[in-house]
Write a protein that holds these residues in place. Structure first.
Motif, PDB file in Angstrom:
ATOM      1  N   ILE A 306       0.865  -1.192   0.031  1.00 19.16           N
ATOM      2  CA  ILE A 306      -0.119  -0.004   0.122  1.00 19.16           C
ATOM      3  C   ILE A 306       0.921   1.350  -0.225  1.00 19.16           C
ATOM      4  O   ILE A 306       0.855   2.109  -0.668  1.00 19.16           O
ATOM      5  CB  ILE A 306      -1.112  -0.063   1.288  1.00 19.16           C
ATOM      6  N   CYS A 333      -6.991  -0.557  -0.111  1.00 14.44           N
ATOM      7  CA  CYS A 333      -7.357   0.062   1.351  1.00 14.44           C
ATOM      8  C   CYS A 333      -8.481  -0.330   2.182  1.00 14.44           C
ATOM      9  O   CYS A 333      -8.338  -0.977   3.328  1.00 14.44           O
ATOM     10  CB  CYS A 333      -7.067   1.436   1.560  1.00 14.44           C
ATOM     11  N   LEU A 400      -2.183   2.643   7.875  1.00 20.72           N
ATOM     12  CA  LEU A 400      -3.335   2.422   6.973  1.00 20.72           C
ATOM     13  C   LEU A 400      -4.155   3.564   6.728  1.00 20.72           C
ATOM     14  O   LEU A 400      -4.399   4.109   5.609  1.00 20.72           O
ATOM     15  CB  LEU A 400      -4.129   1.116   7.107  1.00 20.72           C
TER      16      LEU A 400
END
Length: 544
Positions: A306, A333, A400
Motif C-alpha cells: 500500500i 485499502c 493504513l
C-alpha cells in the motif's frame, strides 16, 4: 572422581593443540586469532560425579574454591561466586563450554525475556518463547550460533553494568561472530541450517541494543543501517531456504520471529517484499495451526505494498492515470480495513471470557466510533504478549488510515468508496496513536525486560512520526504522555530506543531530508516526507 591437572597454565585448547598460550582472560588471544573455541583455564577439577554421596566435605571445598578463583576474574559472575554455599554442578552438555559462556547466556536471558507472568501459559503464542527455545536448543552444538549469542550477551551485560571492558569484549566477539556467519553462508548446506538463521537474528540484536543515543549523527545512522542490513540478510536467507523449510518446529519458530522483523523493516522502507506472496502466508503453517498473532502479520505484510503504490502515485505525472491508480489503491485499502476489523473482532472474541462487563463495552465501542477512552490496561491484565498483539493492530491502523486520509484529500473526487457516504470515525489515526502512547509504560517497566522495549519500539516510532507529520495541536494528555515516554527511554531496558528510532527515521527518508537538524522541525520534516504528507501540496495540480 577428581583428576590432577598438569603444570601448564595455558587454556585447554592451546594445551590440546600443543601451542603457546598468552593467558589472556577470559579467552586467550591465540584461540581468538585462530578462530578456535577457547575452553578456558579451570583445571583444579577434571570431572566430578553428580551423585553428592561420593563427595566429601574436602572435595566440595576444593571445587568451591577453584570455581570462585576462576570466577573472580569475570566481573559478570563475581557476585554469584562470592556466595558462601555455592557449588558448581555442571550439566553434561555444558562441560564443553566455559563457565563464562554459561553465566553470560543466563544473565542475557534474564535481561531480555520478561518475567514468567508476562508470557502466556501457551508458549506457542509467544514468539519470544519460541525462538529463544530454538537458540537454547541449538547453541550447544553450533559454534556459529554460540558465538553470536555470546557477543550479544557480553555487550548487553556490559552496557547494563556500564563496564567498558565488557563492551569492548562484546565488540571483539561480534567481529568473530560476523566472520563465522560469513564463512557459513558460503557453504550452501550450512546456509540452510536453522542455527545460521538464529545467529543472524542475534546479530541484529547487537546493532539494535548497542545504540546509546551517540551524539554523532553518523553513528546513529550507521547502527540503524547495520540493523537494517542484518534484517535484510535474514530475509534473503529465509527466501533462499524456501517456504517449505519453515514448516518444521525449529524452522517455523525462527520464521515467525524473523518475519515480524521483516514486516517492520518493509513498512519502514515502504517497499513490498517476497513475504507478501501467498505461499509465505500458507506453506509454513501447513502442519502447524496459526495463532491470532500470525493472522495479524498476514495482514500487516500487505501494508508495504500500500505504501509503495501510494509513493508511486505521488510521482505520477499523468493526471488521469494518477486518478485511476488512486481509485484502485483506495479499493485495496478498504479490503485491508475489512481484514483488520475482522481480525480485531476475532481477537476480542477469544478474550471475551476474561473481561468483565464494564471492560468489554469500551473495547467494542473502539471498533466503530471515534471514542478514545480505551485503556491498554485492560489488555495488559491478560499478559504483555496480548497487549503487544493489540498494539501491533493499532500500529497497522495508524499506517493504513493515515495513508487513506491523505488519499481522500489528494483525490476528493474519489469520495470514500464502498458503502460509506462519510469516512468512518474509526479511521482517525490519532486515536490509535493515543492508544499506543498509553501502552508504552507497560513495555518499559523493569519486569518486561529488553524484549518489552523491543516490542514497543516500532509502534512508538510510528505513533511519534504521525504526531509530528499531522502537526496538530497536542492536548494536555498528549504532552504528558510524550514527557513520560522521554523519561521511560532513560531506563536501562529502553535506553537504546531514542537513538535507534532517530537513526531509523533518518535512514527511511531521502538523504536531502536526513541531514535536516534535530528538534521538532527536523523530526516533522522527515515524518511528513515518510507519510507522504508533503504530497498534499500537489492536490491542486491533480484536480486541474
Amino acid at each position: 572422581m577428581v583428576g590432577i591437572p598438569g603444570r601448564s597454565e595455558g587454556c585447554h585448547t592451546c594445551r590440546a593443540r600443543k601451542k603457546g598460550c598468552d593467558l589472556q582472560r577470559p579467552y586467550c588471544g591465540q584461540c581468538i586469532k585462530g578462530n578456535f573455541i577457547c575452553r578456558g583455564y579451570q583445571r583444579e577439577v577434571t570431572f566430578i560425579r553428580h551423585d553428592q554421596s561420593y563427595l566429601g566435605k574436602a572435595d566440595e571445598a576444593t571445587i568451591r574454591q577453584s570455581s570462585a578463583r576462576w570466577l573472580s576474574n569475570n566481573s559478570i559472575v563475581r557476585r554469584e561466586a562470592a556466595q558462601p554455599n555455592q557449588v558448581f554442578h555442571p550439566l553434561p552438555e555444558e562441560l564443553s563450554r566455559t563457565a563464562f559462556e554459561v553465566k553470560s547466556f543466563s544473565l542475557f536471558w534474564d535481561l531480555y525475556l520478561p518475567k514468567a507472568r508476562f508470557l502466556p501459559s501457551d508458549s506457542r503464542s509467544s514468539t519470544a518463547a519460541g525462538w529463544a527455545k530454538v537458540v537454547q536448543d541449538l547453541s550447544p552444538e553450533h559454534d556459529v550460533l554460540r558465538s553470536a549469542l555470546l557477543a550479544v550477551s557480553v555487550s548487553r551485560i556490559g552496557r547494563s553494568n556500564e563496564d567498558s571492558s565488557m563492551i569492548g569484549k562484546g565488540m571483539e566477539l561480534y567481529g568473530k561472530a560476523l566472520f563465522q556467519v560469513n564463512r557459513a553462508l558460503r557453504d550452501p548446506n550450512r546456509a540452510k541450517g536453522d542455527e545460521l538463521l538464529a545467529a543472524c537474528r542475534l546479530l541484529s540484536f547487537y546493532e539494535q541494543f548497542n545504540v546509546s543515543c551517540p551524539t554523532e549523527l553518523s553513528d546513529r545512522l550507521s547502527q540503524a543501517r547495520n540493523w537494517q542490513h542484518h534484517v535484510q540478510g535474514s530475509g534473503k536467507l529465509i527466501e533462499f531456504r524456501g517456504p517449505q523449510k519453515h514448516s518444521s518446529q525449529h524452522g517455523h519458530k525462527m520464521f515467525v520471529e524473523t518475519r515480524m522483523s521483516g514486516v517492520i523493516l518493509a513498512i519502514t522502507n515502504r517497499k513490498a517484499t517476497f513475504l507478501s506472496e501467498p505461499d509465505w502466508s500458507r506453506v509454513p503453517w501447513e502442519t502447524i495451526p496459526k495463532t491470532i498473532r500470525d493472522e495479524l502479520m498476514d495482514i500487516m505484510v500487505l501494508l508495504p505494498h500500500i505504501c509503495e503504490e501510494f509513493d508511486q502515485i505521488k510521482l505520477c505525472q499523468d493526471t488521469s492515470q494518477a486518478v485511476q491508480r488512486g481509485q484502485i489503491l483506495i479499493g485495496k485499502c478498504w479490503k485491508l480495513d475489512d481484514c483488520l476489523q475482522k481480525w480485531y473482532r476475532k481477537f476480542i472474541f477469544q478474550l471475551s471470557g476474561h473481561f468483565v462487563a464494564t471492560e468489554f463495552l469500551p473495547i467494542i465501542q473502539a471498533v466503530n466510533t471515534a471514542s478514545d477512552e480505551l485503556s491498554p490496561e485492560i489488555f495488559y491484565h491478560q499478559g504483555l504478549e496480548v497487549l503487544h498483539s493489540v498494539v501491533l493492530y493499532w500500529t497497522a491502523c495508524t499506517v493504513l488510515y493515515s495513508t487513506m486520509r491523505i488519499m481522500f484529500q489528494w483525490f476528493p473526487g474519489l469520495h470514500f468508496g464502498g458503502s460509506f457516504s462519510v469516512q468512518p470515525a474509526r479511521t482517525d489515526p490519532q486515536k490509535y496513536t493515543l492508544y499506543i502512547m498509553r501502552s508504552v509504560k507497560y513495555f518499559l517497566q523493569p519486569e518486561a525486560g529488553l524484549h518489552g522495549a523491543q516490542n514497543i519500539s516500532f509502534p512508538l516510532g510510528v505513533a511519534l512520526n504521525y504526531l509530528a507529520a499531522a502537526n496538530e495541536t497536542p492536548t494536555e494528555e498528549y504532552s504528558n504522555l510524550v514527557q513520560s515516554i522521554h523519561e521511560a527511554t532513560k531506563t536501562p531496558a529502553g535506553s537504546w530506543i531514542g537513538g535507534f528510532l532517530t537513526g531509523l527515521q533518518r535512514n527511511s527518508v531521502p538523504k536531502t531530508v536526513q541531514t535536516v537538524a534535530d528538534g521538532y522541525f527536523g523530526t516533522r520534516a522527515r515524518a511528513r516526507t515518510w507519510y507522504g504528507a508533503n504530497s498534499l501540496q500537489q492536490s491542486s495540480r491533480i484536480q486541474e
